[in-house]
Design a protein around this motif. Structure first.
Motif, short mmCIF file in Angstrom:
data_model
loop_
_atom_site.label_atom_id
_atom_site.label_comp_id
_atom_site.label_asym_id
_atom_site.label_seq_id
_atom_site.Cartn_x
_atom_site.Cartn_y
_atom_site.Cartn_z
N ILE A 79 0.95 -0.96 -0.31
CA ILE A 79 0.31 0.31 -0.21
C ILE A 79 0.72 1.39 0.25
N GLU A 80 0.37 2.34 -0.51
CA GLU A 80 1.08 3.55 -0.24
C GLU A 80 1.15 4.03 1.32
N TYR A 81 2.47 4.80 1.47
CA TYR A 81 3.21 5.96 1.92
C TYR A 81 1.88 6.81 3.06
N ASP A 82 1.27 7.34 3.17
CA ASP A 82 0.29 7.53 3.85
C ASP A 82 -0.82 6.53 4.01
N GLU A 83 -1.20 6.01 3.59
CA GLU A 83 -2.14 4.31 4.37
C GLU A 83 -1.48 4.26 4.97
N ALA A 84 -0.04 3.40 4.79
CA ALA A 84 0.60 2.70 5.72
C ALA A 84 0.77 3.81 6.76
N ASN A 85 1.05 4.60 6.83
CA ASN A 85 2.19 5.77 8.24
C ASN A 85 0.55 5.69 9.23
N GLN A 86 -1.04 5.98 8.46
CA GLN A 86 -2.32 5.86 9.55
C GLN A 86 -2.43 5.05 9.54
N LEU A 87 -2.22 3.94 9.20
CA LEU A 87 -2.26 2.45 10.14
C LEU A 87 -1.77 1.89 11.13
N LEU A 88 -0.37 2.72 10.93
CA LEU A 88 1.24 2.32 11.77
C LEU A 88 0.15 2.89 13.11
N LYS A 89 0.17 4.31 13.45
CA LYS A 89 -0.06 5.33 14.26
C LYS A 89 -1.54 5.33 14.81
N THR A 90 -2.63 3.78 14.24
CA THR A 90 -4.24 4.27 14.67
C THR A 90 -3.32 2.29 15.41
N HIS A 91 -2.31 1.66 14.85
CA HIS A 91 -2.52 0.64 16.08
C HIS A 91 -1.54 0.43 16.58
N GLY A 92 -0.19 0.94 16.56
CA GLY A 92 0.52 1.03 17.19
C GLY A 92 1.81 0.00 17.42
N SER A 93 1.59 -1.17 16.19
CA SER A 93 2.51 -1.74 15.91
C SER A 93 2.99 -2.05 14.43
N VAL A 94 3.96 -2.49 14.31
CA VAL A 94 3.85 -3.02 12.57
C VAL A 94 2.92 -4.32 12.63
N ARG A 95 2.78 -4.59 13.52
CA ARG A 95 2.28 -6.48 13.20
C ARG A 95 0.74 -6.20 13.64
N ASN A 96 -0.04 -4.90 14.50
CA ASN A 96 -0.91 -4.52 14.72
C ASN A 96 -1.47 -3.60 13.68
N ALA A 97 -0.63 -3.26 12.86
CA ALA A 97 -1.32 -2.26 11.87
C ALA A 97 -1.96 -4.00 10.57
N VAL A 98 -0.52 -4.20 10.29
CA VAL A 98 -0.51 -5.38 9.45
C VAL A 98 -2.19 -6.28 9.59
N ASP A 99 -2.54 -6.90 11.03
CA ASP A 99 -3.42 -8.24 11.66
C ASP A 99 -4.32 -6.82 10.91
N ALA A 100 -4.53 -5.70 11.51
CA ALA A 100 -6.01 -5.32 11.10
C ALA A 100 -6.40 -5.08 10.13
N TYR A 101 -5.22 -4.39 8.55
CA TYR A 101 -5.71 -4.17 7.37
C TYR A 101 -6.13 -5.79 7.14
N GLN A 102 -5.72 -6.75 7.25
CA GLN A 102 -5.63 -8.46 6.62
C GLN A 102 -7.12 -8.82 6.95
N GLN A 103 -7.28 -8.18 8.72
CA GLN A 103 -8.87 -8.74 8.75
C GLN A 103 -9.85 -7.75 8.41
N ASN A 104 -9.27 -6.20 7.88
CA ASN A 104 -11.09 -5.88 7.38
C ASN A 104 -10.99 -6.36 5.59
N LYS A 105 -9.71 -6.97 5.18
CA LYS A 105 -9.71 -7.54 3.71
C LYS A 105 -10.50 -8.78 3.93
N ASP A 106 -10.60 -9.35 4.72
CA ASP A 106 -11.70 -11.23 5.00
C ASP A 106 -12.81 -10.54 4.90
#
Length: 274
Positions: free
Chosen positions: A247-274
């Motif tokens: 994904i693009e930088y801005d979206e990744a940055n927002q995900l990271l700031k929202t969820h607090g870690s790379v792991r949580n950001a990735v997991d949250a994104y993937q769960q929303n996609k499922d």
């Protein structure tokens, strides 16, 4: 092993250092430092055996303790202090203890390393138990503070290991697992802050990193649980999220700031996609 036979006390292979040019000194020091990785390569099976045993205990909730005096103690504290920001673990999971207490980190405390009882007393302040692991670090392999701590740890059913640069040292007789990179005489005779210290640092990196990977704190090759404690790390984390999720930088940055870690950001994104 008598003190006179210790590798770390043998005379340097280089002499008349004060008469050498600066270039000659630096080239010679670097030549000696190159010997360290080769010495470690010879003992990887010993490191592997120890890490496997320690990992079993840490998976049951055990902690990893490093204990040493002087340079050895400081290196243990450095490695322990780097685990929370790098791997996102709590500060009490890997603990570094130095003879003489925290003041000895910056300034040597005279004769602190000669107390055979204090090391175990220091460990007991953490309510050490049989799930824990203690690594004694002593280039000489004969530091009383470390030897006393490991003897008591053994008696209490705690897993122990020793890191030294002297084969057949007292530490090798006490530790359940002995990790002994024999790096040879120091460039400046007896100055174990040099090759022996470098060997200790490399071995400690290997131990803690392998354990953190074993505990699931790395995904692929990325520090997905690292603490986002400054702008550089936020940027690094953002780029990790970008790469993992495409994904693009801005979206990744927002995900990271929202969820607090790379792991949580990735997991949250993937769960929303499922």
């Amino acid at each position: 092993m008598t003190k006179d036979n210790r590798t770390t006390e043998q005379s340097s292979l280089h002499d008349n250092l004060e008469q050498k040019s600066m270039r000659e000194l630096l080239v010679a020091m670097n030549a000696e430092d190159k010997k360290v990785p080769d010495a470690i390569e010879l003992i990887i099976p010993a490191i592997e055996s120890f890490v496997k045993s320690a990992l079993e205990r840490m998976k049951k909730g055990g902690r990893l303790f490093y204990i040493g005096a002087g340079t050895s103690g400081r290196l243990g504290i450095v490695d322990a202090s780097e685990c929370p920001p790098t791997f996102g673990v709590e500060h009490g999971l890997v603990i570094g203890i130095i003879a003489g207490g925290d003041s000895a980190i910056r300034k040597a405390v005279e004769f602190a390393e000669d107390d055979t009882e204090q090391g175990w007393k220091d460990l007991q302040t953490y309510q050490i138990n049989t799930n824990d692991t203690v690594v004694g670090i002593a280039a000489s392999g004969s530091t009383p503070y470390v030897l006393g701590a490991l003897k008591s740890a053994n008696a209490a059913g705690v897993l122990t290991a020793g890191i030294t640069s002297n084969a057949q040292s007292p530490l090798a007789e006490v530790a359940q697992h002995i990790i002994c990179p024999v790096v040879g005489p120091e460039f400046v005779t007896g100055s174990t802050r040099m090759k022996s210290g470098t060997a200790q640092k490399l071995v400690l990196n290997m131990i803690s990193t392998a354990l953190m990977i074993g505990l699931g704190r790395v995904k692929g090759n990325k520090m997905v649980d690292m603490q986002l404690s400054n702008n550089k790390l936020v940027d690094r984390g953002t780029k990790m999220v970008m790469q993992i999720l495409a994904i693009e930088y801005d979206e990744a940055n927002q995900l990271l700031k929202t969820h607090g870690s790379v792991r949580n950001a990735v997991d949250a994104y993937q769960q929303n996609k499922d």
